[in-house]
Structure formats: C-alpha cells, structure tokens
Design a protein around this motif. Structure first.
Motif, mmCIF file in Angstrom:
data_model
loop_
_atom_site.group_PDB
_atom_site.id
_atom_site.type_symbol
_atom_site.label_atom_id
_atom_site.label_comp_id
_atom_site.label_asym_id
_atom_site.label_seq_id
_atom_site.Cartn_x
_atom_site.Cartn_y
_atom_site.Cartn_z
ATOM 1 N N ILE A 59 0.837 -1.203 0.000
ATOM 2 C CA ILE A 59 0.000 0.000 0.000
ATOM 3 C C ILE A 59 0.868 1.248 0.000
ATOM 4 C CG2 ILE A 59 -1.722 1.286 1.344
ATOM 5 C CD1 ILE A 59 -2.649 -1.557 2.311
ATOM 6 N N ASP A 60 1.916 1.261 0.817
ATOM 7 C CA ASP A 60 2.848 2.388 0.828
ATOM 8 C C ASP A 60 3.487 2.576 -0.540
ATOM 9 O OD1 ASP A 60 2.319 2.819 3.497
ATOM 10 O OD2 ASP A 60 4.099 1.738 4.195
ATOM 11 N N ARG A 61 3.850 1.470 -1.185
ATOM 12 C CA ARG A 61 4.472 1.539 -2.512
ATOM 13 C C ARG A 61 3.499 2.137 -3.529
ATOM 14 N NH1 ARG A 61 4.999 -2.793 -6.527
ATOM 15 N NH2 ARG A 61 6.552 -2.095 -8.018
ATOM 16 N N PHE A 62 2.235 1.704 -3.484
ATOM 17 C CA PHE A 62 1.224 2.238 -4.405
ATOM 18 C C PHE A 62 1.036 3.741 -4.182
ATOM 19 C CE2 PHE A 62 -3.241 3.431 -5.091
ATOM 20 C CZ PHE A 62 -3.295 3.268 -6.464
ATOM 21 N N PHE A 63 0.933 4.175 -2.927
ATOM 22 C CA PHE A 63 0.763 5.592 -2.635
ATOM 23 C C PHE A 63 1.955 6.405 -3.141
ATOM 24 C CE2 PHE A 63 -2.198 4.864 1.232
ATOM 25 C CZ PHE A 63 -3.263 4.696 0.378
ATOM 26 N N LEU A 64 3.162 5.911 -2.929
ATOM 27 C CA LEU A 64 4.358 6.616 -3.387
ATOM 28 C C LEU A 64 4.359 6.746 -4.901
ATOM 29 C CD1 LEU A 64 7.188 7.822 -2.810
ATOM 30 C CD2 LEU A 64 8.072 5.516 -3.134
ATOM 31 N N GLN A 65 4.084 5.658 -5.604
ATOM 32 C CA GLN A 65 4.061 5.710 -7.061
ATOM 33 C C GLN A 65 2.964 6.642 -7.568
ATOM 34 O OE1 GLN A 65 3.794 1.719 -8.550
ATOM 35 N NE2 GLN A 65 5.962 1.313 -8.191
ATOM 36 N N GLY A 115 5.710 -7.336 -10.654
ATOM 37 C CA GLY A 115 6.775 -7.169 -9.674
ATOM 38 C C GLY A 115 7.985 -8.015 -10.018
ATOM 39 N N LYS A 116 8.873 -8.195 -9.046
ATOM 40 C CA LYS A 116 10.094 -8.977 -9.253
ATOM 41 C C LYS A 116 9.797 -10.431 -9.602
ATOM 42 C CE LYS A 116 12.888 -6.174 -6.165
ATOM 43 N NZ LYS A 116 13.632 -6.125 -4.894
ATOM 44 N N ASP A 117 8.640 -10.926 -9.164
ATOM 45 C CA ASP A 117 8.255 -12.308 -9.455
ATOM 46 C C ASP A 117 7.502 -12.432 -10.780
ATOM 47 O OD1 ASP A 117 5.946 -11.016 -8.705
ATOM 48 O OD2 ASP A 117 5.305 -12.520 -7.253
ATOM 49 N N ASP A 118 7.499 -11.358 -11.581
ATOM 50 C CA ASP A 118 6.806 -11.300 -12.878
ATOM 51 C C ASP A 118 5.303 -11.484 -12.761
ATOM 52 O OD1 ASP A 118 9.162 -10.814 -14.302
ATOM 53 O OD2 ASP A 118 9.592 -12.963 -14.491
ATOM 54 N N LYS A 119 4.744 -11.169 -11.593
ATOM 55 C CA LYS A 119 3.299 -11.247 -11.390
ATOM 56 C C LYS A 119 2.775 -9.884 -10.962
ATOM 57 C CE LYS A 119 3.000 -16.067 -9.996
ATOM 58 N NZ LYS A 119 2.540 -16.983 -8.937
ATOM 59 N N THR A 120 1.566 -9.586 -11.387
ATOM 60 C CA THR A 120 0.891 -8.368 -10.947
ATOM 61 C C THR A 120 0.141 -8.686 -9.654
ATOM 62 O OG1 THR A 120 -1.145 -8.867 -12.141
ATOM 63 C CG2 THR A 120 0.563 -7.654 -13.359
ATOM 64 N N PRO A 121 -0.271 -7.669 -8.899
ATOM 65 C CA PRO A 121 -1.096 -7.951 -7.714
ATOM 66 C C PRO A 121 -2.364 -8.745 -8.046
ATOM 67 C CG PRO A 121 -0.261 -5.719 -7.601
ATOM 68 C CD PRO A 121 0.123 -6.258 -8.955
ATOM 69 N N ALA A 122 -2.971 -8.478 -9.193
ATOM 70 C CA ALA A 122 -4.174 -9.214 -9.588
ATOM 71 C C ALA A 122 -3.855 -10.689 -9.845
ATOM 72 C CB ALA A 122 -4.792 -8.584 -10.829
ATOM 73 N N MET A 123 -2.675 -10.971 -10.400
ATOM 74 C CA MET A 123 -2.280 -12.357 -10.635
ATOM 75 C C MET A 123 -2.047 -13.079 -9.314
ATOM 76 S SD MET A 123 0.305 -11.720 -13.836
ATOM 77 C CE MET A 123 0.944 -13.372 -13.880
ATOM 78 N N ARG A 124 -1.446 -12.385 -8.333
ATOM 79 C CA ARG A 124 -1.190 -13.006 -7.037
ATOM 80 C C ARG A 124 -2.483 -13.375 -6.321
ATOM 81 N NH1 ARG A 124 2.218 -8.439 -6.465
ATOM 82 N NH2 ARG A 124 4.204 -8.923 -7.453
ATOM 83 N N LEU A 125 -3.551 -12.614 -6.582
ATOM 84 C CA LEU A 125 -4.852 -12.903 -5.970
ATOM 85 C C LEU A 125 -5.707 -13.845 -6.813
ATOM 86 C CD1 LEU A 125 -5.814 -9.353 -4.670
ATOM 87 C CD2 LEU A 125 -5.142 -11.335 -3.310
ATOM 88 N N GLY A 126 -5.213 -14.238 -7.980
ATOM 89 C CA GLY A 126 -5.960 -15.136 -8.849
ATOM 90 C C GLY A 126 -7.013 -14.440 -9.691
ATOM 91 N N LEU A 127 -6.916 -13.123 -9.844
ATOM 92 C CA LEU A 127 -7.889 -12.378 -10.641
ATOM 93 C C LEU A 127 -7.484 -12.245 -12.099
ATOM 94 C CD1 LEU A 127 -8.640 -9.512 -8.094
ATOM 95 C CD2 LEU A 127 -9.999 -11.563 -8.537
ATOM 96 N N ALA A 128 -6.231 -12.541 -12.409
ATOM 97 C CA ALA A 128 -5.730 -12.456 -13.785
ATOM 98 C C ALA A 128 -4.723 -13.578 -13.986
ATOM 99 C CB ALA A 128 -5.079 -11.100 -14.036
ATOM 100 N N ILE A 129 -4.549 -14.006 -15.253
ATOM 101 C CA ILE A 129 -3.596 -15.078 -15.526
ATOM 102 C C ILE A 129 -2.294 -14.548 -16.130
ATOM 103 C CG2 ILE A 129 -5.329 -16.882 -15.725
ATOM 104 C CD1 ILE A 129 -5.181 -16.542 -18.778
ATOM 105 N N ALA A 130 -2.302 -13.288 -16.554
ATOM 106 C CA ALA A 130 -1.100 -12.692 -17.135
ATOM 107 C C ALA A 130 -1.189 -11.177 -16.973
ATOM 108 C CB ALA A 130 -0.997 -13.050 -18.618
ATOM 109 N N PRO A 131 -0.037 -10.483 -17.036
ATOM 110 C CA PRO A 131 -0.091 -9.019 -17.013
ATOM 111 C C PRO A 131 -0.877 -8.499 -18.214
ATOM 112 C CG PRO A 131 2.152 -9.774 -16.639
ATOM 113 C CD PRO A 131 1.342 -10.973 -17.045
#
Length: 141
Positions: A59-65, A115-131
C-alpha cells in the motif's frame, strides 16, 4: 508470534485485539497487527504465520508511485510567506477528477505492473492469468 497473539491488547473502543510483531524493522519499530475477520477456523500455527505476513508495504508503494506519477495527487507545498499556508499548484478543480485519475492508476498498478516475481497484484490474488496491457484494459478485450 503465537505468544504475542496470546498477549494481544485492546487499543480501541471496538475491543479489537492487537498483537505486537516480534521482529521490528527500522521502518516500523513498534508494529502491531490486528485480525479483524478471525472466524476461529484456522489452527494456532496457521494464524501465527498469517500474522507474520502482515505488512503495509504494498500500500505504501502504491501511494508513493501514485504521488510521483499523478501531479494532482502531489503533496501540498508550505509557503514561506502568508503564515505558512498550504497550497498546491496542480490541485484538481473538482475532487471527482482526482478520484478518476486514482481509479485509472489503481487499475494499471493491479493489472499491468508486474513485480520482481513477474506477477501483478491481480495475478497473485488469482484475478488475472497474465499481465495486461493498458490498451487491452481500455478496449476491454
């Protein structure tokens, strides 16, 4: 962490139980964690692991960006004159405009930026299969 969960204290009028994180870091020297949706369906070990994963870093990272990329969201500048009044040179005429910008940023951040793991936050939550690309989101294709 299990010991800290048992020693949890209440800080608020809602009787939420806050446990102190056992491993403080420089950015958060006195970190407390509260689980608001505990239904009692996890064992003690799993609950302790979840408490150890608690962080506000994404959340801090999102706010900063967001503050850096959206001029409407920049922090106000303190004026040396006029009794240190705050002003912002890029502020929106209507808060609804900033809300629309933030919605666009949130969508782009969650579905397009990997991110560094080549996944978006949506992918980590299972909401998307690719960026996703911004074009795919805008065209909803």
């Amino acid at each position: 962490m299990k010991r800290e969960i048992k020693r949890a204290v209440t800080f608020t009028r809602w009787d939420d139980r806050w446990a102190m994180h056992p491993w403080p870091i420089a950015a958060k020297p006195s970190k407390y964690v509260c689980w608001l949706t505990d239904h009692g369906d996890y064992d003690e070990d799993h609950t302790a692991r979840l408490f150890l994963l608690a962080t506000l870093h994404p959340i801090d990272r999102f706010f900063l960006q967001t503050r850096r990329r959206v001029s409407l969201a920049e922090r106000s500048v303190v004026s040396s004159r006029n009794q240190r009044r705050m002003w912002s040179g890029y502020s929106a005429y209507s808060p609804a405009v900033l809300q629309q910008y933030l919605e666009i940023c949130r969508t782009y951040y969650n579905y397009c930026l990997a991110g560094k793991d080549d996944k978006t936050p949506a992918m980590r939550l299972g909401l998307a299969i690719a960026p996703q690309t911004a074009d795919a989101i805008l065209r909803f294709s």
